[in-house]
Write a protein that holds these residues in place. Sequence first.
Motif, PDB file in Angstrom:
ATOM      1  N   THR A   1      81.324  42.870 111.683  1.00 30.34           N
ATOM      2  CA  THR A   1      80.183  43.374 112.437  1.00 30.34           C
ATOM      3  C   THR A   1      78.882  42.990 111.723  1.00 30.34           C
ATOM      4  OG1 THR A   1      81.485  45.275 113.171  1.00 30.34           O
ATOM      5  CG2 THR A   1      79.082  45.443 113.376  1.00 30.34           C
ATOM      6  N   GLU A   2      77.900  42.492 112.480  1.00 29.66           N
ATOM      7  CA  GLU A   2      76.607  42.163 111.868  1.00 29.66           C
ATOM      8  C   GLU A   2      75.932  43.444 111.405  1.00 29.66           C
ATOM      9  OE1 GLU A   2      72.379  40.710 113.581  1.00 29.66           O
ATOM     10  OE2 GLU A   2      74.025  39.283 113.888  1.00 29.66           O
ATOM     11  N   ARG A   3      75.480  43.465 110.152  1.00 31.30           N
ATOM     12  CA  ARG A   3      74.837  44.653 109.599  1.00 31.30           C
ATOM     13  C   ARG A   3      73.565  44.269 108.857  1.00 31.30           C
ATOM     14  NH1 ARG A   3      78.290  48.839 110.260  1.00 31.30           N
ATOM     15  NH2 ARG A   3      80.524  48.393 110.326  1.00 31.30           N
ATOM     16  N   VAL A   4      72.579  45.151 108.944  1.00 32.77           N
ATOM     17  CA  VAL A   4      71.326  44.986 108.207  1.00 32.77           C
ATOM     18  C   VAL A   4      71.404  45.856 106.962  1.00 32.77           C
ATOM     19  CG1 VAL A   4      68.824  45.258 108.293  1.00 32.77           C
ATOM     20  CG2 VAL A   4      70.075  44.581 110.355  1.00 32.77           C
ATOM     21  N   VAL A   5      71.063  45.275 105.812  1.00 37.23           N
ATOM     22  CA  VAL A   5      71.215  45.988 104.546  1.00 37.23           C
ATOM     23  C   VAL A   5      69.998  45.743 103.667  1.00 37.23           C
ATOM     24  CG1 VAL A   5      72.453  44.065 103.455  1.00 37.23           C
ATOM     25  CG2 VAL A   5      72.819  46.403 102.610  1.00 37.23           C
ATOM     26  N   SER A   6      69.698  46.704 102.796  1.00 35.86           N
ATOM     27  CA  SER A   6      68.579  46.552 101.874  1.00 35.86           C
ATOM     28  C   SER A   6      68.891  47.258 100.569  1.00 35.86           C
ATOM     29  CB  SER A   6      67.290  47.120 102.481  1.00 35.86           C
ATOM     30  OG  SER A   6      66.179  46.843 101.637  1.00 35.86           O
TER      31      SER A   6
ATOM     32  N   ASP B   1      65.507  36.561 103.502  1.00 39.57           N
ATOM     33  CA  ASP B   1      64.152  36.084 103.773  1.00 39.57           C
ATOM     34  C   ASP B   1      63.219  36.627 102.694  1.00 39.57           C
ATOM     35  OD1 ASP B   1      63.616  38.722 104.410  1.00 39.57           O
ATOM     36  OD2 ASP B   1      63.634  38.391 106.572  1.00 39.57           O
ATOM     37  N   ALA B   2      61.936  36.679 102.971  1.00 36.00           N
ATOM     38  CA  ALA B   2      60.967  37.066 101.947  1.00 36.00           C
ATOM     39  C   ALA B   2      60.925  38.573 101.727  1.00 36.00           C
ATOM     40  CB  ALA B   2      59.580  36.554 102.318  1.00 36.00           C
ATOM     41  N   THR B   3      61.607  39.352 102.555  1.00 35.53           N
ATOM     42  CA  THR B   3      61.589  40.806 102.415  1.00 35.53           C
ATOM     43  C   THR B   3      62.850  41.275 101.687  1.00 35.53           C
ATOM     44  OG1 THR B   3      62.794  41.335 104.448  1.00 35.53           O
ATOM     45  CG2 THR B   3      60.442  40.863 104.644  1.00 35.53           C
ATOM     46  N   ARG B   4      62.958  42.571 101.484  1.00 38.07           N
ATOM     47  CA  ARG B   4      64.139  43.146 100.852  1.00 38.07           C
ATOM     48  C   ARG B   4      65.256  43.404 101.866  1.00 38.07           C
ATOM     49  NH1 ARG B   4      63.893  45.893  95.810  1.00 38.07           N
ATOM     50  NH2 ARG B   4      61.947  45.491  94.702  1.00 38.07           N
ATOM     51  N   VAL B   5      64.966  43.190 103.129  1.00 41.52           N
ATOM     52  CA  VAL B   5      65.960  43.435 104.177  1.00 41.52           C
ATOM     53  C   VAL B   5      66.777  42.161 104.418  1.00 41.52           C
ATOM     54  CG1 VAL B   5      66.321  44.062 106.589  1.00 41.52           C
ATOM     55  CG2 VAL B   5      64.501  45.167 105.266  1.00 41.52           C
ATOM     56  N   GLU B   6      68.096  42.271 104.356  1.00 38.77           N
ATOM     57  CA  GLU B   6      68.983  41.139 104.558  1.00 38.77           C
ATOM     58  C   GLU B   6      69.999  41.478 105.644  1.00 38.77           C
ATOM     59  OE1 GLU B   6      70.566  40.004 100.755  1.00 38.77           O
ATOM     60  OE2 GLU B   6      68.569  39.757  99.888  1.00 38.77           O
ATOM     61  N   VAL B   7      70.622  40.445 106.216  1.00 35.88           N
ATOM     62  CA  VAL B   7      71.544  40.643 107.324  1.00 35.88           C
ATOM     63  C   VAL B   7      72.879  39.974 106.992  1.00 35.88           C
ATOM     64  CG1 VAL B   7      71.957  40.298 109.786  1.00 35.88           C
ATOM     65  CG2 VAL B   7      69.612  40.621 108.952  1.00 35.88           C
ATOM     66  N   LEU B   8      73.958  40.723 107.134  1.00 36.94           N
ATOM     67  CA  LEU B   8      75.290  40.150 107.010  1.00 36.94           C
ATOM     68  C   LEU B   8      75.642  39.562 108.369  1.00 36.94           C
ATOM     69  CD1 LEU B   8      76.862  40.254 104.372  1.00 36.94           C
ATOM     70  CD2 LEU B   8      78.421  41.871 105.430  1.00 36.94           C
ATOM     71  N   GLU B   9      75.692  38.227 108.439  1.00 36.34           N
ATOM     72  CA  GLU B   9      75.827  37.526 109.713  1.00 36.34           C
ATOM     73  C   GLU B   9      76.865  36.415 109.567  1.00 36.34           C
ATOM     74  OE1 GLU B   9      72.842  34.496 111.685  1.00 36.34           O
ATOM     75  OE2 GLU B   9      72.111  36.543 111.990  1.00 36.34           O
ATOM     76  N   TYR B  10      77.831  36.375 110.473  1.00 34.41           N
ATOM     77  CA  TYR B  10      78.984  35.483 110.327  1.00 34.41           C
ATOM     78  C   TYR B  10      78.855  34.262 111.237  1.00 34.41           C
ATOM     79  CZ  TYR B  10      80.887  39.460 107.821  1.00 34.41           C
ATOM     80  OH  TYR B  10      81.079  40.494 106.916  1.00 34.41           O
ATOM     81  N   ASP B  11      78.010  33.326 110.840  1.00 34.05           N
ATOM     82  CA  ASP B  11      77.831  32.074 111.564  1.00 34.05           C
ATOM     83  C   ASP B  11      79.089  31.214 111.369  1.00 34.05           C
ATOM     84  OD1 ASP B  11      77.209  29.451 112.360  1.00 34.05           O
ATOM     85  OD2 ASP B  11      75.121  29.636 111.760  1.00 34.05           O
ATOM     86  N   PRO B  12      79.779  30.816 112.461  1.00 37.81           N
ATOM     87  CA  PRO B  12      81.004  30.010 112.326  1.00 37.81           C
ATOM     88  C   PRO B  12      80.803  28.720 111.543  1.00 37.81           C
ATOM     89  CG  PRO B  12      80.777  30.825 114.574  1.00 37.81           C
ATOM     90  CD  PRO B  12      79.488  31.154 113.862  1.00 37.81           C
ATOM     91  N   ASP B  13      79.633  28.087 111.685  1.00 39.11           N
ATOM     92  CA  ASP B  13      79.370  26.844 110.942  1.00 39.11           C
ATOM     93  C   ASP B  13      79.361  27.102 109.434  1.00 39.11           C
ATOM     94  OD1 ASP B  13      79.170  25.322 113.238  1.00 39.11           O
ATOM     95  OD2 ASP B  13      76.998  25.584 113.408  1.00 39.11           O
ATOM     96  N   ILE B  14      78.753  28.222 109.023  1.00 39.52           N
ATOM     97  CA  ILE B  14      78.722  28.584 107.606  1.00 39.52           C
ATOM     98  C   ILE B  14      80.134  28.855 107.098  1.00 39.52           C
ATOM     99  CG2 ILE B  14      77.972  30.356 105.963  1.00 39.52           C
ATOM    100  CD1 ILE B  14      75.645  28.664 106.752  1.00 39.52           C
ATOM    101  N   LEU B  15      80.901  29.644 107.843  1.00 38.80           N
ATOM    102  CA  LEU B  15      82.265  29.982 107.428  1.00 38.80           C
ATOM    103  C   LEU B  15      83.145  28.733 107.349  1.00 38.80           C
ATOM    104  CD1 LEU B  15      82.856  33.234 109.533  1.00 38.80           C
ATOM    105  CD2 LEU B  15      82.077  33.040 107.160  1.00 38.80           C
ATOM    106  N   ASN B  16      82.997  27.827 108.302  1.00 40.86           N
ATOM    107  CA  ASN B  16      83.800  26.593 108.284  1.00 40.86           C
ATOM    108  C   ASN B  16      83.467  25.725 107.081  1.00 40.86           C
ATOM    109  OD1 ASN B  16      85.172  27.237 110.656  1.00 40.86           O
ATOM    110  ND2 ASN B  16      83.704  26.178 111.979  1.00 40.86           N
ATOM    111  N   MET B  17      82.187  25.655 106.720  1.00 34.08           N
ATOM    112  CA  MET B  17      81.806  24.847 105.556  1.00 34.08           C
ATOM    113  C   MET B  17      82.340  25.478 104.272  1.00 34.08           C
ATOM    114  SD  MET B  17      78.055  23.145 106.203  1.00 34.08           S
ATOM    115  CE  MET B  17      77.205  24.518 106.953  1.00 34.08           C
ATOM    116  N   CYS B  18      82.355  26.806 104.203  1.00 35.53           N
ATOM    117  CA  CYS B  18      82.937  27.470 103.031  1.00 35.53           C
ATOM    118  C   CYS B  18      84.430  27.186 102.941  1.00 35.53           C
ATOM    119  CB  CYS B  18      82.683  28.978 103.093  1.00 35.53           C
ATOM    120  SG  CYS B  18      80.966  29.460 102.828  1.00 35.53           S
ATOM    121  N   HIS B  19      85.118  27.215 104.085  1.00 34.83           N
ATOM    122  CA  HIS B  19      86.550  26.877 104.114  1.00 34.83           C
ATOM    123  C   HIS B  19      86.768  25.447 103.630  1.00 34.83           C
ATOM    124  CE1 HIS B  19      89.173  30.020 105.540  1.00 34.83           C
ATOM    125  NE2 HIS B  19      88.281  30.399 106.444  1.00 34.83           N
ATOM    126  N   ASP B  20      85.954  24.514 104.105  1.00 34.85           N
ATOM    127  CA  ASP B  20      86.076  23.114 103.695  1.00 34.85           C
ATOM    128  C   ASP B  20      85.889  22.975 102.190  1.00 34.85           C
ATOM    129  OD1 ASP B  20      86.521  22.352 106.291  1.00 34.85           O
ATOM    130  OD2 ASP B  20      84.462  21.696 106.667  1.00 34.85           O
TER     131      ASP B  20
END
Length: 206
Positions: A192-197, A107-126
């Motif tokens: 595991t979902e993690r917040v990173v900066s 997002d617009a901040t320096r804080v980002e989230v490692l988040e494993y959305d199945p739709d995103i992972l499936n599109m990467c697999h495709d």
Amino acid sequence: EYRMVKNVNEFLDAYNYLKEKYLQVCFKFIKDEGGKSYRLIDNNRKGYAALFKKQTTRMTLDDVVLALSEREEFSPIIVMPYLPGREVSVDCLKTESGIIMLPRVKDATRVEVLEYDPDILNMCHDFYNKIGLEHPCNIQFKYLNGTPYFLEVNTRMSGGIQMACLASGVNIPNIALNKILGKNIPWQQDKTERVVSYIEIPQIIK
């Protein structure tokens, strides 16, 4: 969904078509670096609300048409729906043990989230099933009304890959380098979902 255009008439046709379906439209030149030519068409820029918007990337349709009209034909432009939702940057690498996929929600901040959305992972697999990339790449998505849309693939590691690697415990640069050397480095991915900066620390040089 997008349109490729090379003159003003094509641009207006693309704009009108996409605006009817997606309400907001943006564009950029195909040959671009770092999104310098990216613009959001905003016909409501005036007034108090405009003081809270980043204006350098916004133009009215009239201003865009006036600028493009200086050329009978211009370098190809991609006209796209504006996707105001979250941006996801997925650092990927194909290995003997499977595909490493590290999706960072930005997002617009320096804080980002490692988040494993199945739709995103499936599109990467495709994508990998259709395009056999063997080296590190970065696949980008943006959300619109809860649905992720594919944006682009950069055939390189992203600028924030160090954050994804730290949060996931998977060292893509090291695994990729050893792959080139013919070595298979085993890896395990903790989803595991993690917040990173990323924190910059000023240093006195002299």
